[in-house]
Design a protein around this motif. Sequence first.
Motif, PDB file in Angstrom:
ATOM      1  N   PRO A 149      97.392 -46.469 -35.389  1.00 51.72           N
ATOM      2  CA  PRO A 149      97.721 -45.306 -34.544  1.00 51.72           C
ATOM      3  C   PRO A 149      99.003 -45.464 -33.729  1.00 51.72           C
ATOM      4  O   PRO A 149      99.584 -44.477 -33.288  1.00 51.72           O
ATOM      5  CB  PRO A 149      96.511 -45.195 -33.603  1.00 51.72           C
ATOM      6  N   ALA A 175      91.714 -46.287 -39.925  1.00 52.89           N
ATOM      7  CA  ALA A 175      92.165 -45.008 -39.375  1.00 52.89           C
ATOM      8  C   ALA A 175      93.390 -44.467 -40.104  1.00 52.89           C
ATOM      9  O   ALA A 175      93.952 -43.443 -39.725  1.00 52.89           O
ATOM     10  CB  ALA A 175      92.479 -45.174 -37.889  1.00 52.89           C
ATOM     11  N   VAL A 178      93.897 -40.658 -41.043  1.00 50.39           N
ATOM     12  CA  VAL A 178      94.241 -39.594 -40.089  1.00 50.39           C
ATOM     13  C   VAL A 178      95.622 -39.781 -39.448  1.00 50.39           C
ATOM     14  O   VAL A 178      96.032 -38.976 -38.626  1.00 50.39           O
ATOM     15  CB  VAL A 178      93.175 -39.425 -38.982  1.00 50.39           C
ATOM     16  N   PHE A 179      96.300 -40.871 -39.774  1.00 47.84           N
ATOM     17  CA  PHE A 179      97.638 -41.062 -39.211  1.00 47.84           C
ATOM     18  C   PHE A 179      98.680 -41.136 -40.317  1.00 47.84           C
ATOM     19  O   PHE A 179      98.405 -41.626 -41.404  1.00 47.84           O
ATOM     20  CB  PHE A 179      97.685 -42.340 -38.361  1.00 47.84           C
TER      21      PHE A 179
ATOM     22  N   GLY B  43     103.122 -46.238 -28.534  1.00 51.73           N
ATOM     23  CA  GLY B  43     102.390 -45.480 -29.542  1.00 51.73           C
ATOM     24  C   GLY B  43     101.320 -44.542 -29.013  1.00 51.73           C
ATOM     25  O   GLY B  43     100.531 -44.009 -29.778  1.00 51.73           O
ATOM     26  N   SER B 147      95.763 -42.719 -25.345  1.00 52.92           N
ATOM     27  CA  SER B 147      95.390 -42.144 -26.632  1.00 52.92           C
ATOM     28  C   SER B 147      93.977 -42.579 -27.003  1.00 52.92           C
ATOM     29  O   SER B 147      93.544 -43.692 -26.678  1.00 52.92           O
ATOM     30  CB  SER B 147      96.398 -42.559 -27.707  1.00 52.92           C
ATOM     31  N   PRO B 149      92.664 -43.720 -29.727  1.00 48.42           N
ATOM     32  CA  PRO B 149      92.473 -45.013 -30.394  1.00 48.42           C
ATOM     33  C   PRO B 149      92.517 -46.216 -29.449  1.00 48.42           C
ATOM     34  O   PRO B 149      92.013 -47.281 -29.777  1.00 48.42           O
ATOM     35  CB  PRO B 149      93.650 -45.085 -31.386  1.00 48.42           C
ATOM     36  N   LYS B 172      95.972 -37.744 -28.783  1.00 49.29           N
ATOM     37  CA  LYS B 172      95.452 -38.010 -30.142  1.00 49.29           C
ATOM     38  C   LYS B 172      93.984 -37.631 -30.266  1.00 49.29           C
ATOM     39  O   LYS B 172      93.199 -38.324 -30.927  1.00 49.29           O
ATOM     40  CB  LYS B 172      95.682 -39.472 -30.550  1.00 49.29           C
ATOM     41  N   ASP B 174      92.832 -35.413 -31.945  1.00 49.80           N
ATOM     42  CA  ASP B 174      92.528 -35.119 -33.350  1.00 49.80           C
ATOM     43  C   ASP B 174      91.968 -36.329 -34.083  1.00 49.80           C
ATOM     44  O   ASP B 174      91.392 -36.204 -35.156  1.00 49.80           O
ATOM     45  CB  ASP B 174      93.783 -34.589 -34.057  1.00 49.80           C
ATOM     46  N   ALA B 175      92.139 -37.522 -33.506  1.00 49.51           N
ATOM     47  CA  ALA B 175      91.635 -38.734 -34.151  1.00 49.51           C
ATOM     48  C   ALA B 175      90.245 -39.111 -33.637  1.00 49.51           C
ATOM     49  O   ALA B 175      89.693 -40.151 -34.016  1.00 49.51           O
ATOM     50  CB  ALA B 175      92.609 -39.889 -33.923  1.00 49.51           C
ATOM     51  N   GLU B 177      87.370 -38.151 -34.297  1.00 49.49           N
ATOM     52  CA  GLU B 177      86.312 -38.300 -35.297  1.00 49.49           C
ATOM     53  C   GLU B 177      86.191 -39.721 -35.866  1.00 49.49           C
ATOM     54  O   GLU B 177      85.113 -40.146 -36.240  1.00 49.49           O
ATOM     55  CB  GLU B 177      86.530 -37.307 -36.442  1.00 49.49           C
ATOM     56  N   VAL B 178      87.299 -40.427 -35.932  1.00 45.86           N
ATOM     57  CA  VAL B 178      87.235 -41.776 -36.523  1.00 45.86           C
ATOM     58  C   VAL B 178      87.132 -42.888 -35.479  1.00 45.86           C
ATOM     59  O   VAL B 178      87.063 -44.056 -35.825  1.00 45.86           O
ATOM     60  CB  VAL B 178      88.429 -42.077 -37.461  1.00 45.86           C
ATOM     61  N   PHE B 179      87.141 -42.526 -34.202  1.00 44.93           N
ATOM     62  CA  PHE B 179      87.004 -43.559 -33.169  1.00 44.93           C
ATOM     63  C   PHE B 179      85.773 -43.291 -32.314  1.00 44.93           C
ATOM     64  O   PHE B 179      85.408 -42.140 -32.077  1.00 44.93           O
ATOM     65  CB  PHE B 179      88.252 -43.618 -32.280  1.00 44.93           C
ATOM     66  N   LEU B 205     100.158 -33.406 -31.438  1.00 47.19           N
ATOM     67  CA  LEU B 205     100.546 -33.185 -32.827  1.00 47.19           C
ATOM     68  C   LEU B 205     100.022 -31.837 -33.328  1.00 47.19           C
ATOM     69  O   LEU B 205     100.783 -31.032 -33.877  1.00 47.19           O
ATOM     70  CB  LEU B 205      99.988 -34.325 -33.684  1.00 47.19           C
TER      71      LEU B 205
END
Lengths: 227, 227
Positions: A149, A175, A178-179, B43, B147, B149, B172, B174-175, B177-179, B205
């Motif tokens: 990320p 991840a 999604v990135f 980041g 963020s 993540p 972030k 939008d991420a 779901e995976v974290f 984003l």
Amino acid sequence: MQTITTLEVRESILNNNDELAKGNRESLRGDNIFLVNIMGSPGAGKTTLLKRTIEGLRDEYRIGVIEADVDSAVDAESVAESGAKVIQLHTGGLCHLDAKMAGEGLEKLISEAGEEKPEVIFIENIGNLVCPAEFDIGAALQVMLLSVPEGDDKPLKYPLMFEVSDCLLVSKLDAAEVFDFDLNALKERVGQLNPGMEIIPLSALKGDGTEEWIDYLKARIEEWKAG
Amino acid sequence: MQTITTLEVRESILNNNDELAKGNRESLRGDNIFLVNIMGSPGAGKTTLLKRTIEGLRDEYRIGVIEADVDSAVDAESVAESGAKVIQLHTGGLCHLDAKMAGEGLEKLISEAGEEKPEVIFIENIGNLVCPAEFDIGAALQVMLLSVPEGDDKPLKYPLMFEVSDCLLVSKLDAAEVFDFDLNALKERVGQLNPGMEIIPLSALKGDGTEEWIDYLKARIEEWKAG
């Protein structure tokens, strides 16, 4: 759960950091202890990696861990569950460890361990991609994490960390979907800064790639012990 | 594309940072310029947020940007595409801006702008969750990004940054779901450190939540201008 020792350390203005780092290195060599310095941004996954790494090594080596934090003991408590001997260093707001702080932590960890002296010690440095790169602490291996990320452009922005590290673990690979992360672009940028750098993509959470990392680490430990 | 001015700044040992920050603040008040200090890990999404923010403000305000980087000009080039007047500050390896560096950047940006003096200036600080928190640069608004993540435990580990910021953007989104990220747990931890902190989850984003952020920012600018 073990009781976690917490040590309050403060930065001294050090002109002689390199000399103290050399002292740490010699003293660790004398004790036959392999020191790994783990660096990376906040949230890059250092603690999860460390726990996974301890699992992979603990049948072969006695392991010690020094957790450096600005303030809390969250990571030390979490890592202690893995069974490794852990001490907590507090830097009192400071953004990195220097060789003096690391030396104090090592001395404390080794003396507390008594007869059960660790053979491999991990230092989890402060989460920061800038400052820890500037301070040699005497490690035999410098490892950095860059999580997916964070983005593949980080070698352009934080070059020193990539230059001073032996191994780059590209973490949170799970991840990647999604990135918009380009591993080849990253490798090319790293190649400009540090052509000899070992690059291992992995997911410490899911386990993908961790075997390769642990094999690499064991090889480096044995090489060092023989050297 | 505009030519980007790059300024090399070096840290001076400052005992008087707070005084210089006060000077910046007074001088900005005199010029009626609202200064926003944007902080967060490498980041975390500072640059993407900044570009999205400029889009949301540029019809109403003249905007200037100071990009602080250890070394490169990657972000400045990217932000310049948005049409804002941008200058690049290089800290020469250092991990934060202090009030003196920020003041140099402001002076340069304002003098280069001539008659087209910016009404709102954003400083994108060095990617770092530790050091920038310690240096007041004279901003009217302190904004930090965390963020998804990076994890919901960061207030425990980097408390000062949460204490000195007025607004927390949870980026972030939008991420998510995976974290395994618990927004309520984060809010509770932030509440312990800084009960008045504004918390806005968003995806710079994708655009989710950015409207709320821009409305908040405009309200703060108008409040400040009236005050």
